[in-house]
Design a protein around this motif. Structure first.
Motif, PDB file in Angstrom:
ATOM      1  N   THR A 137       0.844  -1.194   0.000  1.00 55.06           N
ATOM      2  CA  THR A 137       0.000   0.000   0.000  1.00 55.06           C
ATOM      3  C   THR A 137       0.879   1.243   0.000  1.00 55.06           C
ATOM      4  N   ALA A 138       0.315   2.364  -0.423  1.00 55.31           N
ATOM      5  CA  ALA A 138       1.095   3.584  -0.634  1.00 55.31           C
ATOM      6  C   ALA A 138       1.373   4.322   0.676  1.00 55.31           C
ATOM      7  N   HIS A 139       2.416   5.146   0.636  1.00 56.48           N
ATOM      8  CA  HIS A 139       2.694   6.065   1.746  1.00 56.48           C
ATOM      9  C   HIS A 139       1.633   7.162   1.752  1.00 56.48           C
ATOM     10  N   LEU A 140       1.373   7.715   2.915  1.00 50.20           N
ATOM     11  CA  LEU A 140       0.468   8.857   3.014  1.00 50.20           C
ATOM     12  C   LEU A 140       1.196  10.117   2.581  1.00 50.20           C
ATOM     13  N   TRP A 141       0.527  10.884   1.733  1.00 49.89           N
ATOM     14  CA  TRP A 141       1.133  12.114   1.224  1.00 49.89           C
ATOM     15  C   TRP A 141       1.275  13.132   2.359  1.00 49.89           C
ATOM     16  N   GLY A 142       2.463  13.718   2.464  1.00 50.74           N
ATOM     17  CA  GLY A 142       2.696  14.766   3.433  1.00 50.74           C
ATOM     18  C   GLY A 142       2.897  14.292   4.857  1.00 50.74           C
ATOM     19  N   GLU A 143       2.800  12.980   5.107  1.00 47.33           N
ATOM     20  CA  GLU A 143       2.967  12.450   6.457  1.00 47.33           C
ATOM     21  C   GLU A 143       4.399  11.935   6.623  1.00 47.33           C
ATOM     22  N   ASP A 144       4.725  11.496   7.819  1.00 51.09           N
ATOM     23  CA  ASP A 144       6.048  10.938   8.042  1.00 51.09           C
ATOM     24  C   ASP A 144       6.188   9.615   7.301  1.00 51.09           C
ATOM     25  N   LYS A 145       7.421   9.156   7.188  1.00 54.65           N
ATOM     26  CA  LYS A 145       7.713   7.986   6.352  1.00 54.65           C
ATOM     27  C   LYS A 145       7.098   6.700   6.907  1.00 54.65           C
ATOM     28  N   ASP A 146       6.703   6.700   8.164  1.00 54.95           N
ATOM     29  CA  ASP A 146       6.115   5.502   8.770  1.00 54.95           C
ATOM     30  C   ASP A 146       4.593   5.469   8.658  1.00 54.95           C
ATOM     31  N   SER A 147       3.997   6.420   7.929  1.00 55.39           N
ATOM     32  CA  SER A 147       2.539   6.468   7.769  1.00 55.39           C
ATOM     33  C   SER A 147       2.157   5.975   6.379  1.00 55.39           C
ATOM     34  N   TYR A 148       1.193   5.055   6.349  1.00 54.96           N
ATOM     35  CA  TYR A 148       0.749   4.462   5.087  1.00 54.96           C
ATOM     36  C   TYR A 148      -0.761   4.643   4.940  1.00 54.96           C
ATOM     37  N   ALA A 149      -1.218   4.508   3.688  1.00 49.69           N
ATOM     38  CA  ALA A 149      -2.625   4.749   3.377  1.00 49.69           C
ATOM     39  C   ALA A 149      -3.412   3.446   3.309  1.00 49.69           C
ATOM     40  N   GLY A 150      -4.648   3.505   3.794  1.00 51.50           N
ATOM     41  CA  GLY A 150      -5.568   2.370   3.703  1.00 51.50           C
ATOM     42  C   GLY A 150      -6.991   2.886   3.577  1.00 51.50           C
ATOM     43  N   PHE A 151      -7.917   1.973   3.378  1.00 50.39           N
ATOM     44  CA  PHE A 151      -9.325   2.366   3.256  1.00 50.39           C
ATOM     45  C   PHE A 151     -10.188   1.203   3.720  1.00 50.39           C
ATOM     46  N   LEU A 152     -11.152   1.486   4.588  1.00 49.44           N
ATOM     47  CA  LEU A 152     -12.026   0.426   5.086  1.00 49.44           C
ATOM     48  C   LEU A 152     -12.995  -0.015   3.994  1.00 49.44           C
ATOM     49  N   GLU A 153     -13.062  -1.313   3.792  1.00 51.03           N
ATOM     50  CA  GLU A 153     -13.893  -1.866   2.713  1.00 51.03           C
ATOM     51  C   GLU A 153     -15.374  -1.526   2.883  1.00 51.03           C
ATOM     52  N   VAL A 154     -15.852  -1.418   4.113  1.00 56.50           N
ATOM     53  CA  VAL A 154     -17.272  -1.154   4.318  1.00 56.50           C
ATOM     54  C   VAL A 154     -17.680   0.166   3.663  1.00 56.50           C
ATOM     55  N   TYR A 155     -16.786   1.145   3.692  1.00 53.07           N
ATOM     56  CA  TYR A 155     -17.105   2.429   3.067  1.00 53.07           C
ATOM     57  C   TYR A 155     -17.015   2.346   1.546  1.00 53.07           C
ATOM     58  N   HIS A 156     -16.153   1.499   1.059  1.00 56.74           N
ATOM     59  CA  HIS A 156     -16.107   1.260  -0.388  1.00 56.74           C
ATOM     60  C   HIS A 156     -17.431   0.662  -0.863  1.00 56.74           C
ATOM     61  N   GLN A 157     -17.929  -0.308  -0.111  1.00 56.51           N
ATOM     62  CA  GLN A 157     -19.184  -0.959  -0.490  1.00 56.51           C
ATOM     63  C   GLN A 157     -20.371  -0.006  -0.365  1.00 56.51           C
ATOM     64  N   LEU A 158     -20.380   0.816   0.695  1.00 58.90           N
ATOM     65  CA  LEU A 158     -21.451   1.805   0.845  1.00 58.90           C
ATOM     66  C   LEU A 158     -21.387   2.860  -0.258  1.00 58.90           C
ATOM     67  N   HIS A 159     -20.184   3.232  -0.631  1.00 61.34           N
ATOM     68  CA  HIS A 159     -20.022   4.168  -1.754  1.00 61.34           C
ATOM     69  C   HIS A 159     -20.643   3.590  -3.020  1.00 61.34           C
ATOM     70  N   CYS A 160     -20.378   2.314  -3.280  1.00 57.36           N
ATOM     71  CA  CYS A 160     -20.936   1.678  -4.483  1.00 57.36           C
ATOM     72  C   CYS A 160     -22.457   1.626  -4.415  1.00 57.36           C
ATOM     73  N   LEU A 161     -22.995   1.300  -3.267  1.00 60.15           N
ATOM     74  CA  LEU A 161     -24.447   1.228  -3.123  1.00 60.15           C
ATOM     75  C   LEU A 161     -25.080   2.606  -3.329  1.00 60.15           C
ATOM     76  N   ASN A 162     -24.459   3.628  -2.772  1.00 57.50           N
ATOM     77  CA  ASN A 162     -24.982   4.981  -2.939  1.00 57.50           C
ATOM     78  C   ASN A 162     -24.878   5.436  -4.387  1.00 57.50           C
ATOM     79  N   ARG A 163     -23.837   5.050  -5.050  1.00 53.70           N
ATOM     80  CA  ARG A 163     -23.676   5.406  -6.470  1.00 53.70           C
ATOM     81  C   ARG A 163     -24.787   4.777  -7.299  1.00 53.70           C
ATOM     82  N   ILE A 164     -25.075   3.522  -7.044  1.00 52.99           N
ATOM     83  CA  ILE A 164     -26.163   2.853  -7.764  1.00 52.99           C
ATOM     84  C   ILE A 164     -27.503   3.515  -7.431  1.00 52.99           C
ATOM     85  N   ARG A 165     -27.688   3.872  -6.165  1.00 51.78           N
ATOM     86  CA  ARG A 165     -28.927   4.548  -5.755  1.00 51.78           C
ATOM     87  C   ARG A 165     -29.108   5.866  -6.508  1.00 51.78           C
TER      88      ARG A 165
END
Length: 258
Positions: A137-165
């Protein structure tokens, strides 16, 4: 020589003597037996050795397979709090009526969905958490070198459901990020199929009650009944996600769900 008595008298028959092994033949016989014993014992040891190696290989394979199935949610310590929830839908199957503030094409429904997804952004992972992920996974932009980016899948799925809605109710004016109509269509198809895969992955085996309609002589789902289920606390997960939001927001897209 032996004599055998018969009607005509005595008849001579030859003695049936068993062959006597010579000392050399006896040595060869003992040597052959010893070789057979050695080969048999070695074959047995080889069999045991091979069985142990095969067993260890299968156990290791099963461990790696289970670890791969655990995927992303097992490598980050997201708090899981179980609670009993009552699921209900205002859809009356017998009358076909539906009344719910989450559905429909009203501004109120849009506001509720926007609030729900307001914290759907990239979260901050530590270096140790990032290293435990099956995929880099990618580093977080503008953060220290020990910070990495992630995303909770539940929000990805809710985003998809809202998009379809939104597309279903033709409320797409507020949707951004799709550069072309073809891209937008492919994005929708991604959401449909991604939700399908997740529904099948976390296959819900709860029992949906059924009702009998004496007029149509048919059985139909009792959508107008309430169902109690053991659920993960969405509030606890949301609060954890808020605590993990980046300190610095990237200048570009930081939604994280595509």
């Amino acid at each position: 020589m032996l004599l055998a008595k018969s009607i005509a008298g005595y008849t001579s028959i030859q003695d049936e003597e068993e062959p006597i092994d010579t000392p050399g033949e006896q040595h060869e016989h003992r040597t052959g037996s010893r070789i057979t014993e050695i080969l048999t014992s070695r074959s047995y040891l080889c069999f045991i050795h091979g069985a142990l190696i095969t067993t260890c290989f299968i156990v290791a394979l099963q461990w790696f397979w289970k670890a791969s199935l655990q995927c992303f949610d097992a490598f980050v310590d997201v708090p899981i709090v179980w609670e009993e929830k009552t699921l209900q839908t205002p859809f009356q199957f017998s009358t076909g009526t539906f009344d719910d503030s989450w559905g429909g094409s009203s501004p109120e429904a849009d506001a509720k969905w926007d609030e729900l997804l307001s914290i759907a952004s990239v979260i901050r992972l530590t270096e140790s958490e990032a290293r435990r992920l099956p995929i880099e996974t990618a580093h977080l932009w503008g953060e220290d070198k020990d910070s990495y980016a992630g995303f909770l899948e539940v929000y990805h799925q809710l985003h998809c459901l809202n998009r379809i809605r939104r597309h279903f109710y033709n409320r797409t004016a507020e949707m951004h990020g799709d550069p072309t109509p073809e891209f937008s269509l492919n994005h929708d198809e991604h959401c449909f199929d991604y939700l399908r895969q997740n529904l099948m992955c976390f296959a819900d085996v709860s029992i949906l009650p059924q009702s009998w309609n004496p007029e149509t002589k048919a059985i139909y789902a009792s959508f107008d009944t309430t169902v109690k289920k053991k659920c993960r606390s969405f509030e606890a997960i949301s609060q954890w996600a808020i605590s993990r939001q980046p300190h610095i927001i990237p200048p570009g897209n930081s939604a994280g769900h595509g």
